[in-house]
Design an enzyme around this catalytic site. Sequence first.
Site, PDB file in Angstrom:
ATOM      1  N   LYS A 106       0.838  -1.206   0.000  1.00 17.58           N
ATOM      2  CA  LYS A 106       0.000   0.000   0.000  1.00 17.58           C
ATOM      3  C   LYS A 106       0.872   1.254   0.000  1.00 17.58           C
ATOM      4  O   LYS A 106       0.610   2.212  -0.724  1.00 17.58           O
ATOM      5  CB  LYS A 106      -0.918  -0.004   1.235  1.00 17.58           C
ATOM      6  CG  LYS A 106      -2.009  -1.077   1.169  1.00 17.58           C
ATOM      7  CD  LYS A 106      -2.765  -1.248   2.485  1.00 17.58           C
ATOM      8  CE  LYS A 106      -3.748  -2.416   2.372  1.00 17.58           C
ATOM      9  NZ  LYS A 106      -4.528  -2.675   3.597  1.00 17.58           N
ATOM     10  N   GLN A 136      -3.984  -1.164   9.904  1.00 11.79           N
ATOM     11  CA  GLN A 136      -4.032  -2.494   9.308  1.00 11.79           C
ATOM     12  C   GLN A 136      -4.629  -3.494  10.301  1.00 11.79           C
ATOM     13  O   GLN A 136      -4.238  -3.537  11.471  1.00 11.79           O
ATOM     14  CB  GLN A 136      -2.619  -2.929   8.870  1.00 11.79           C
ATOM     15  CG  GLN A 136      -2.580  -4.247   8.128  1.00 11.79           C
ATOM     16  CD  GLN A 136      -3.279  -4.209   6.765  1.00 11.79           C
ATOM     17  OE1 GLN A 136      -3.393  -3.164   6.127  1.00 11.79           O
ATOM     18  NE2 GLN A 136      -3.760  -5.362   6.317  1.00 11.79           N
ATOM     19  N   ASP A 166     -10.755   3.253   4.631  1.00 14.80           N
ATOM     20  CA  ASP A 166     -11.072   1.821   4.600  1.00 14.80           C
ATOM     21  C   ASP A 166     -12.587   1.596   4.565  1.00 14.80           C
ATOM     22  O   ASP A 166     -13.043   0.482   4.310  1.00 14.80           O
ATOM     23  CB  ASP A 166     -10.522   1.131   5.859  1.00 14.80           C
ATOM     24  CG  ASP A 166      -9.212   0.405   5.608  1.00 14.80           C
ATOM     25  OD1 ASP A 166      -9.053  -0.137   4.500  1.00 14.80           O
ATOM     26  OD2 ASP A 166      -8.378   0.366   6.528  1.00 14.80           O
TER      27      ASP A 166
HETATM   28  N1  GUN Z   1      -6.941  -6.424   6.617  1.00 20.22           N
HETATM   29  C1  GUN Z   1      -7.379  -7.140   5.555  1.00 20.22           C
HETATM   30  N2  GUN Z   1      -7.908  -6.324   4.616  1.00 20.22           N
HETATM   31  C2  GUN Z   1      -7.789  -5.069   5.099  1.00 20.22           C
HETATM   32  C3  GUN Z   1      -8.160  -3.800   4.578  1.00 20.22           C
HETATM   33  O1  GUN Z   1      -8.714  -3.646   3.479  1.00 20.22           O
HETATM   34  N3  GUN Z   1      -7.847  -2.733   5.365  1.00 20.22           N
HETATM   35  C4  GUN Z   1      -7.252  -2.864   6.586  1.00 20.22           C
HETATM   36  N4  GUN Z   1      -7.032  -1.772   7.303  1.00 20.22           N
HETATM   37  N5  GUN Z   1      -6.923  -4.034   7.101  1.00 20.22           N
HETATM   38  C5  GUN Z   1      -7.191  -5.127   6.347  1.00 20.22           C
END
Ligand code: GUN
Length: 284
Positions: free
Chosen positions: A54, A98, A123
Amino acid sequence: MENQILDGKALSLRIREEIRLEILTGLAEGKPRPGLATILVGQDPASEVYVRNKRRACEAAGLVNEHIELPADAGQQQLLQQVQAYNEDPAIHGILVQLPLPKGLDYDENQVLKTILPEKDVDGFHPLNQGALMQGNLAPRPCTPKGIMVLLKEAGLEDLSGKKAVVVGRSNIVGKPIALMLLERNATVTICHSRTKDLEAEIKSADVVVAAVGVPQLVRGEWIRPGATVIDVGINRGADGKLVGDVDFETAKKTARKITPVPGGVGPMTIAMLLRNTVEAAWN
Ligand code: GUN
């Protein structure tokens, strides 16, 4: 028959290039450079890879990325303070914590998600934004389901009227929001999960299958109805160290009209949608 592969990698790279150009234009018009803060707690190897990808995508597209890593035992208070600091930082338009947070410690995931300002919640996990999705209103939407909808559009399935969609998995991150988005496009949606009685029969009736359960190759190729479209959200590591999805790709691709590979399907689209959500948070 190779064009039956829904290539999320290629599509995501196109979208990321579009975003890079949009940012150049926006900056020339005096708009602020979009900024994403990423917070990683602990040392889960998969989360480390996801966050690194990311961050790299941000840099390549011209977004600012601020990144903090907290030790697994940092604790809820320290994490909330960090989120608050980014809430107050005008150079930061999106905040991503995350998930999952380290297990066995005092973290309260819901409280963390609620502390992120809804307008910086790129998110789409804040309860207000999840509520807006349920009501069909405009708000940041979770990146993985948003990316799946773009993939379906690419597969020629913009409108799903008269189509039956089966979602396997009921998480807040993928299963529940994708079910709502499919419904919004007029699909007839069934959500299956570990207590579903006859998963095979449900999948055999589906025009669109979205598998998001985290069980390696749970969905057998023989279950796929000829001509169905298959979206595989699973990222599981097999005994041999290779990544496999929730669908048995080799058999499923024999009957599916379109199918996403793992890796290179849904995963890269999630990142592209995160960039999109951050640009929208910065400029809208
Ligand atoms: N863990 C798995 N997928 C995601 C996501 O799209 N965003 C975040 N913050 N954590 C995740």
